[in-house]
Design a protein around this motif. Structure first.
Motif, PDB file in Angstrom:
ATOM      1  N   LYS A 124       0.811  -0.990  -0.326  1.00  0.00           N
ATOM      2  CA  LYS A 124      -0.283   0.089   0.029  1.00  0.00           C
ATOM      3  C   LYS A 124       1.286   1.267  -0.016  1.00  0.00           C
ATOM      4  O   LYS A 124       1.197   2.130   0.912  1.00  0.00           O
ATOM      5  CB  LYS A 124      -0.801   0.506   1.255  1.00  0.00           C
ATOM      6  CG  LYS A 124      -1.841  -1.484   1.218  1.00  0.00           C
ATOM      7  CD  LYS A 124      -2.972  -0.984   2.500  1.00  0.00           C
ATOM      8  CE  LYS A 124      -4.125  -2.658   2.273  1.00  0.00           C
ATOM      9  NZ  LYS A 124      -5.546  -2.189   3.512  1.00  0.00           N
ATOM     10  N   ARG A 125       1.708   1.271  -0.935  1.00  0.00           N
ATOM     11  CA  ARG A 125       1.895   2.982  -1.069  1.00  0.00           C
ATOM     12  C   ARG A 125       1.484   4.307  -0.675  1.00  0.00           C
ATOM     13  O   ARG A 125       0.583   4.035  -1.579  1.00  0.00           O
ATOM     14  CB  ARG A 125       3.035   2.611  -2.632  1.00  0.00           C
ATOM     15  CG  ARG A 125       4.138   1.415  -3.147  1.00  0.00           C
ATOM     16  CD  ARG A 125       4.557   1.645  -4.119  1.00  0.00           C
ATOM     17  NE  ARG A 125       5.638   0.948  -4.875  1.00  0.00           N
ATOM     18  CZ  ARG A 125       5.128  -0.538  -5.306  1.00  0.00           C
ATOM     19  NH1 ARG A 125       3.495  -0.232  -6.234  1.00  0.00           N
ATOM     20  NH2 ARG A 125       6.186  -0.387  -5.707  1.00  0.00           N
ATOM     21  N   THR A 126       2.280   5.333  -0.549  1.00  0.00           N
ATOM     22  CA  THR A 126       1.142   6.552  -0.206  1.00  0.00           C
ATOM     23  C   THR A 126       1.216   6.527  -2.219  1.00  0.00           C
ATOM     24  O   THR A 126       1.946   6.070  -2.414  1.00  0.00           O
ATOM     25  CB  THR A 126       2.548   7.165  -0.035  1.00  0.00           C
ATOM     26  OG1 THR A 126       3.515   7.728  -0.914  1.00  0.00           O
ATOM     27  CG2 THR A 126       3.016   6.994   1.215  1.00  0.00           C
ATOM     28  N   THR A 127       0.568   7.619  -2.405  1.00  0.00           N
ATOM     29  CA  THR A 127      -0.048   8.071  -3.824  1.00  0.00           C
ATOM     30  C   THR A 127       1.321   8.551  -4.310  1.00  0.00           C
ATOM     31  O   THR A 127       1.440   8.314  -5.623  1.00  0.00           O
ATOM     32  CB  THR A 127      -0.342   9.188  -3.435  1.00  0.00           C
ATOM     33  OG1 THR A 127      -1.861   8.884  -3.187  1.00  0.00           O
ATOM     34  CG2 THR A 127      -1.532   9.783  -5.163  1.00  0.00           C
ATOM     35  N   GLY A 190       1.156  -2.998  -8.743  1.00  0.00           N
ATOM     36  CA  GLY A 190       0.503  -4.222  -7.890  1.00  0.00           C
ATOM     37  C   GLY A 190       0.791  -3.876  -6.698  1.00  0.00           C
ATOM     38  O   GLY A 190       1.042  -5.183  -6.097  1.00  0.00           O
ATOM     39  N   ASP A 191       0.729  -3.613  -5.828  1.00  0.00           N
ATOM     40  CA  ASP A 191       1.358  -3.223  -4.438  1.00  0.00           C
ATOM     41  C   ASP A 191       0.348  -3.040  -3.793  1.00  0.00           C
ATOM     42  O   ASP A 191       0.243  -3.799  -2.247  1.00  0.00           O
ATOM     43  CB  ASP A 191       1.782  -1.686  -4.129  1.00  0.00           C
ATOM     44  CG  ASP A 191       1.543  -0.550  -4.460  1.00  0.00           C
ATOM     45  OD1 ASP A 191       0.681  -0.050  -5.534  1.00  0.00           O
ATOM     46  OD2 ASP A 191       1.118   0.305  -3.085  1.00  0.00           O
ATOM     47  N   GLN A 192      -1.388  -2.704  -3.662  1.00  0.00           N
ATOM     48  CA  GLN A 192      -1.922  -2.858  -4.139  1.00  0.00           C
ATOM     49  C   GLN A 192      -3.193  -4.295  -4.141  1.00  0.00           C
ATOM     50  O   GLN A 192      -4.140  -5.235  -3.052  1.00  0.00           O
ATOM     51  CB  GLN A 192      -3.428  -1.781  -4.083  1.00  0.00           C
ATOM     52  CG  GLN A 192      -2.911  -0.890  -3.429  1.00  0.00           C
ATOM     53  CD  GLN A 192      -3.484   0.256  -2.979  1.00  0.00           C
ATOM     54  OE1 GLN A 192      -4.411   0.574  -1.643  1.00  0.00           O
ATOM     55  NE2 GLN A 192      -3.423   1.370  -4.134  1.00  0.00           N
ATOM     56  N   ASP A 213      15.772   1.616   3.526  1.00  0.00           N
ATOM     57  CA  ASP A 213      15.111   1.081   2.106  1.00  0.00           C
ATOM     58  C   ASP A 213      14.048   2.085   2.028  1.00  0.00           C
ATOM     59  O   ASP A 213      12.828   1.931   2.929  1.00  0.00           O
ATOM     60  CB  ASP A 213      15.126  -0.487   1.841  1.00  0.00           C
ATOM     61  CG  ASP A 213      14.173  -0.691   0.813  1.00  0.00           C
ATOM     62  OD1 ASP A 213      13.532   0.589   0.390  1.00  0.00           O
ATOM     63  OD2 ASP A 213      13.832  -1.806   0.106  1.00  0.00           O
ATOM     64  N   PRO A 214      13.893   3.606   1.482  1.00  0.00           N
ATOM     65  CA  PRO A 214      12.852   4.300   1.525  1.00  0.00           C
ATOM     66  C   PRO A 214      11.797   3.561   0.824  1.00  0.00           C
ATOM     67  O   PRO A 214      10.744   3.958   0.921  1.00  0.00           O
ATOM     68  CB  PRO A 214      13.575   5.031   0.786  1.00  0.00           C
ATOM     69  CG  PRO A 214      14.693   4.670  -0.746  1.00  0.00           C
ATOM     70  CD  PRO A 214      15.573   3.454   0.593  1.00  0.00           C
ATOM     71  N   ASN A 215      11.858   2.511   0.522  1.00  0.00           N
ATOM     72  CA  ASN A 215      10.291   2.044  -1.336  1.00  0.00           C
ATOM     73  C   ASN A 215      10.391   0.719  -0.627  1.00  0.00           C
ATOM     74  O   ASN A 215       8.543   0.850  -0.557  1.00  0.00           O
ATOM     75  CB  ASN A 215      11.363   2.230  -2.067  1.00  0.00           C
ATOM     76  CG  ASN A 215      11.309   3.046  -3.037  1.00  0.00           C
ATOM     77  OD1 ASN A 215      10.889   4.306  -3.052  1.00  0.00           O
ATOM     78  ND2 ASN A 215      12.629   3.197  -3.746  1.00  0.00           N
TER      79      ASN A 215
END
Length: 263
Positions: A124-127, A190-192, A213-215
């Motif tokens: 669930k990456r940030t926008t 694909g993160d969600q 790891d920032p990502n």
């Protein structure tokens, strides 16, 4: 390592390396890498396990999927590969995009997964983070691969890190552009897709990343592990995205404990 191939449906080839005997451990690398990207783990775990490190579709010697194939197609491909091995339930570990595939397989086909491990996964990456990775995916469609930027992001200046960086650079330089572009787009979007399925995962689940790891952040790792019924989060200090190469002892110790978890 023994180089092997499996014939899958639609005349597709899955290429993998196999080494060792015992309980099966299947390893899935990230975008732009190859099966050999698990070399510290292959060497370490093949002493006691049957280690199978597979080239993701469109990478190494594995046949690519159709252009634009989504993450689910990579998950379905992996399910077919594991089924074709005819080993029953396996210990399944993925790095980066491989972690998304591992999550998808574990959530949808729990009968194939004895234990699952996610290294440097995304959740669930940030926008802002999603926009950045989607933009990189779009840039690949122009036919240009930026190799230096990820190397600078993933590795420091120590001798050990630079040795690993040289190997990673060679894999990125050898990658099939079409296969890489399709995989990166699936990774970017694909993160969600399987993020809400973590609660379904009942097997022992290791979720590991590095503090730098920032990502694939520590917060993501903790969230994933907390959702699983038997999840463990491990965050290694001062490590970045290619933690299995830059901190192999810490990663191998964590994975060893995971593999010894009773099921």
């Amino acid at each position: 390592m023994i180089s092997k191939t499996l014939q899958l449906s639609n005349n597709r080839i899955a290429h993998y390396f196999e080494q060792g005997e015992g309980e099966p451990l299947v390893l899935i690398h990230g975008v732009g890498m190859q099966a050999a990207a698990w070399y510290p783990q292959i060497e370490y775990f093949s002493k006691d396990y049957r280690v199978i490190s597979v080239d993701m579709p469109g990478h190494g010697q594995s046949t690519k999927l159709t252009d634009g194939a989504p993450l689910k197609a990579f998950v379905d491909w992996t399910i077919e590969f594991i089924t074709a091995l005819n080993l029953g339930a396996v210990n399944l570990a993925g790095h980066s995009m491989g972690s998304l595939i591992t999550t998808g397989v574990s959530a949808t086909r729990p009968d194939l997964v004895k234990r699952m491990a996610v290294l440097n996964g995304v959740y669930k990456r940030t926008t802002q983070a999603r926009d950045a990775v989607v933009n990189r995916a779009e840039e690949l469609k122009t036919g240009h691969i930026d190799i230096e930027t990820p190397l600078q992001r993933w590795f420091g200046e120590s001798e050990a890190e630079q040795i690993a960086a040289a190997r990673v650079k060679s894999w990125l330089e050898d990658v099939d552009l079409s296969g890489y572009t399709t995989a990166y787009a699936a990774f970017a979007h694909g993160d969600q897709i399987y993020a809400d399925d973590w609660a379904k995962i009942q097997c022992p689940a290791l979720v590991l990343t590095g503090t730098d790891d920032p990502n694939s952040t520590a917060e993501m790792a903790i969230q994933m592990a907390s959702q699983a019924q038997h999840g463990t989060a491990i965050v290694i200090e001062n490590e970045r995205h290619m933690v299995n190469l830059t901190a192999p002892d810490e990663v191998n110790n964590a994975m060893q404990a995971w593999l010894e978890t009773k099921v």
